[in-house]
Motif scaffolding. Structure first.
Motif, short mmCIF file in Angstrom:
data_model
loop_
_atom_site.label_atom_id
_atom_site.label_comp_id
_atom_site.label_asym_id
_atom_site.label_seq_id
_atom_site.Cartn_x
_atom_site.Cartn_y
_atom_site.Cartn_z
N GLU A 1 54.53 39.37 37.34
CA GLU A 1 55.74 39.92 37.69
C GLU A 1 55.67 41.39 38.33
OE1 GLU A 1 59.41 39.75 35.30
OE2 GLU A 1 58.52 38.27 34.25
N ILE A 2 54.83 42.26 37.65
CA ILE A 2 54.73 43.51 38.09
C ILE A 2 53.81 43.44 39.56
CG2 ILE A 2 53.28 45.74 37.98
CD1 ILE A 2 53.81 45.37 35.01
N LYS A 3 52.85 42.68 39.61
CA LYS A 3 51.74 42.39 40.67
C LYS A 3 52.69 42.07 42.05
CE LYS A 3 48.20 44.30 39.98
NZ LYS A 3 47.53 45.50 40.89
N SER A 4 53.49 41.17 41.82
CA SER A 4 54.25 40.36 42.90
C SER A 4 55.41 41.36 43.28
CB SER A 4 54.93 39.18 42.76
OG SER A 4 56.12 39.17 41.88
N SER A 5 56.04 42.14 42.33
CA SER A 5 57.37 43.01 42.74
C SER A 5 56.87 44.57 43.31
CB SER A 5 58.26 43.58 41.66
OG SER A 5 58.86 42.17 41.41
N TRP A 6 55.54 45.10 42.65
CA TRP A 6 55.06 46.31 43.05
C TRP A 6 53.50 46.12 43.31
CZ3 TRP A 6 58.24 45.44 38.99
CH2 TRP A 6 59.62 46.07 39.00
N PRO A 7 53.17 45.69 44.52
CA PRO A 7 51.68 45.25 44.74
C PRO A 7 50.71 46.50 44.75
CG PRO A 7 53.30 44.75 46.81
CD PRO A 7 53.96 45.04 45.40
N ASP A 8 51.44 47.53 44.90
CA ASP A 8 50.45 48.71 44.90
C ASP A 8 50.41 49.39 43.61
OD1 ASP A 8 50.16 48.63 47.54
OD2 ASP A 8 51.79 49.69 48.37
N THR A 9 50.91 48.61 42.69
CA THR A 9 50.79 49.33 41.33
C THR A 9 49.55 48.71 40.62
OG1 THR A 9 53.03 49.81 41.20
CG2 THR A 9 51.92 49.37 38.92
N MET A 10 48.84 49.53 40.05
CA MET A 10 47.56 49.07 39.33
C MET A 10 47.78 48.68 37.90
SD MET A 10 45.58 49.30 42.06
CE MET A 10 43.91 49.72 42.32
N VAL A 11 47.31 47.79 37.23
CA VAL A 11 47.60 47.66 35.86
C VAL A 11 46.20 47.67 35.01
CG1 VAL A 11 48.29 45.85 34.31
CG2 VAL A 11 49.41 46.17 36.59
N ILE A 12 46.03 48.23 34.02
CA ILE A 12 44.98 48.23 32.90
C ILE A 12 45.44 47.71 31.93
CG2 ILE A 12 43.55 49.61 31.33
CD1 ILE A 12 43.52 52.00 33.57
N MET A 13 44.93 46.50 31.46
CA MET A 13 45.30 45.75 30.17
C MET A 13 44.68 46.58 28.88
SD MET A 13 47.10 43.37 31.71
CE MET A 13 47.81 42.32 30.34
N ALA A 14 45.56 46.74 27.79
CA ALA A 14 45.15 47.17 26.48
C ALA A 14 45.11 45.95 25.82
CB ALA A 14 46.12 48.27 26.05
N THR A 15 43.92 46.04 24.90
CA THR A 15 43.80 44.79 24.12
C THR A 15 43.13 45.16 22.92
OG1 THR A 15 43.06 42.20 23.93
CG2 THR A 15 41.99 43.76 25.32
N ALA B 1 41.97 39.70 28.15
CA ALA B 1 41.92 40.80 29.04
C ALA B 1 41.18 40.48 30.35
CB ALA B 1 41.48 42.13 28.49
N ILE B 2 39.96 39.84 30.07
CA ILE B 2 39.17 39.48 31.32
C ILE B 2 39.93 38.32 32.18
CG2 ILE B 2 37.11 38.26 32.12
CD1 ILE B 2 35.76 39.82 29.64
N GLU B 3 40.54 37.30 31.41
CA GLU B 3 41.37 36.70 32.33
C GLU B 3 42.48 37.39 33.05
OE1 GLU B 3 42.28 32.89 33.65
OE2 GLU B 3 40.45 33.45 32.31
N CYS B 4 42.97 38.30 32.46
CA CYS B 4 44.10 39.06 33.23
C CYS B 4 43.62 39.66 34.39
CB CYS B 4 44.64 40.25 32.07
SG CYS B 4 45.66 39.40 30.93
N MET B 5 42.24 40.09 34.12
CA MET B 5 41.69 40.67 35.38
C MET B 5 41.53 39.83 36.52
SD MET B 5 39.13 43.52 33.79
CE MET B 5 38.57 44.02 35.60
N LYS B 6 41.33 38.67 36.30
CA LYS B 6 41.36 37.46 37.17
C LYS B 6 42.57 37.42 38.08
CE LYS B 6 37.28 34.95 35.23
NZ LYS B 6 37.20 33.86 34.25
N ARG B 7 43.72 37.61 37.21
CA ARG B 7 44.97 37.63 37.82
C ARG B 7 45.64 38.66 38.43
NH1 ARG B 7 47.78 33.83 32.98
NH2 ARG B 7 46.12 32.16 32.96
N GLY B 8 44.68 39.48 38.54
CA GLY B 8 45.22 40.89 39.33
C GLY B 8 45.20 42.23 38.68
N ALA B 9 45.08 42.16 37.15
CA ALA B 9 44.74 43.44 36.65
C ALA B 9 43.51 44.14 36.99
CB ALA B 9 44.63 43.07 34.91
N GLU B 10 43.69 45.52 37.06
CA GLU B 10 42.30 46.10 37.62
C GLU B 10 41.19 46.56 36.55
OE1 GLU B 10 45.29 46.71 38.99
OE2 GLU B 10 44.58 45.88 40.88
N ASP B 11 41.58 46.51 35.21
CA ASP B 11 40.78 46.96 34.30
C ASP B 11 41.09 46.68 32.97
OD1 ASP B 11 38.44 48.09 33.13
OD2 ASP B 11 38.76 50.24 33.74
N TYR B 12 40.51 47.02 31.65
CA TYR B 12 41.12 46.66 30.43
C TYR B 12 40.50 47.82 29.44
CZ TYR B 12 36.83 44.16 28.86
OH TYR B 12 35.74 43.93 28.53
#
Ligand SMILES: [Fe+2]
Length: 340
Positions: free
Chosen positions: A70-84, A92-103
């Motif tokens: 949802e974040i990636k489609s509404s705010w494509p220039d916003t970067m996301v770091i997953m915390a796990t 978290a690695i799966e999340c990176m495949k879906r657009g997150a930049e780091d974890y």
């Protein structure tokens, strides 16, 4: 180096964690906000989009994994770091495949968190810079293409005018034909884009005459079938000359400007409303101007004779809708009062 204008939204259901990260990152100079649920995060982003979101993978209600797209489609220039948690790094690695930049892993090493934030925001700046350069480049290429196109169109127009100028019978034909065609177009309520196509197609419609033998074109007597066929190549030749710089509709307009409405023209492949409307308009304008001008094989017809020919040709040579629109324009009256 932190950029003071870069904001970070820290999303975790545990207040202690968001506070801890906020303290650390604020000290580094980032503007931080906290959210303790996915809904709160979305509400904050809607009011104040962030450059970076640190997003907890596991939260009660909507999880970080669900919130990420949802974040990636509404705010494509916003970067996301997953915390796990360390045990769940595969998620978290799966999340990176879906657009997150780091974890980053819990329990946090705050220096590593700061490094990840710095690295991710640095990558974002670079990405935006590349995007901006790309946009700028595209704009520049677009402008240059348009300039080249205009130059080329101007050159073809100059070629048409010089072809007409050296021929005592056709001087001013394209300009007058264009005026008549535009009057019909506006009578028929054509859109601005259609009118622009009509203008270019009319101005350039006879450019293919450059390939026509002058002796045949200016022959005083009746043409043989072969000579007529030779003159008619100008429609296809003209379409080929303008093709690199005009749209397909203008090309078709030139290609079909001698088509007869009933389909009986020379090597005609379409008839009736399958002939592009702009070509049907040009056919009436072109013929009317030619009839009311001197030709090597005859003198100019009177206005009455020319209008009689248009009426006779309605439904066979000309589209009745276009012919009737033509008769409503001021073109016949203008021709009655001014010399070509
Ligand atoms: Fe023509």
């Amino acid at each position: 180096m932190a950029n003071l204008e870069e904001r970070i939204l820290i999303v975790d259901d545990e207040g202690a964690i968001t506070r801890l990260l906020r303290q650390k990152l604020s000290r580094k100079g980032y503007g931080c906000e906290e959210a303790n649920s996915a809904e709160q995060a979305l509400a904050r982003l809607r009011i104040n989009p962030a450059e970076l979101v640190i997003l907890d993978v596991k939260m009660p209600g909507k999880s970080g994994i669900e919130l990420l797209p949802e974040i990636k489609s509404s705010w494509p220039d916003t970067m996301v770091i997953m915390a796990t948690a360390v045990a769940e790094t595969s998620v978290a690695i799966e999340c990176m495949k879906r657009g997150a930049e780091d974890y980053i892993c819990k329990p946090f090493d705050l220096n590593e968190v700061a490094l990840s934030v710095e690295r991710t925001l640095g990558a974002r700046r670079l990405q935006l810079e590349i995007k901006e350069n790309h946009r700028h480049l595209e704009e520049k290429v677009g402008q240059q293409t348009e300039e080249t196109r205009k130059l080329f169109l101007g050159a073809i127009e100059a070629l048409v005018l010089s072809l007409e100028a050296k021929d005592k019978y056709t001087g001013g034909h394209s300009r007058r034909t264009t005026e008549i065609a535009l009057a019909i177009g506006s009578e028929l309520g054509l859109s601005t884009d259609d009118m622009e196509d009509l203008r270019w197609g009319s101005l350039l419609h006879d450019v293919g005459k450059i390939a026509v033998d002058q002796l045949i074109q200016n022959k005083p007597g009746t043409l043989t079938r072969q000579e007529y066929e030779h003159i008619m190549i100008h429609a296809n030749v003209g379409a080929g000359i303008v093709r690199p710089v005009v749209n397909e509709r203008v090309v078709e307009m030139i290609e079909h400007h001698h088509d007869r409405f009933d389909g009986s023209g020379l090597r005609q492949v379409v008839a009736g409303n399958d002939i592009p409307l702009v070509a049907r308009i040009l056919a009436v304008a072109d013929t009317f101007d030619a009839m009311t001008s001197d030709r090597p094989y005859r003198s100019a017809m009177s206005l009455e004779e020319a209008l009689g020919e248009i009426n006779r040709g309605t439904g066979t040579q000309f589209d009745p809708v276009v012919a009737s629109a033509f008769l409503k324009t001021k073109a016949p009256k203008n021709r009655g009062s001014t010399k070509p």
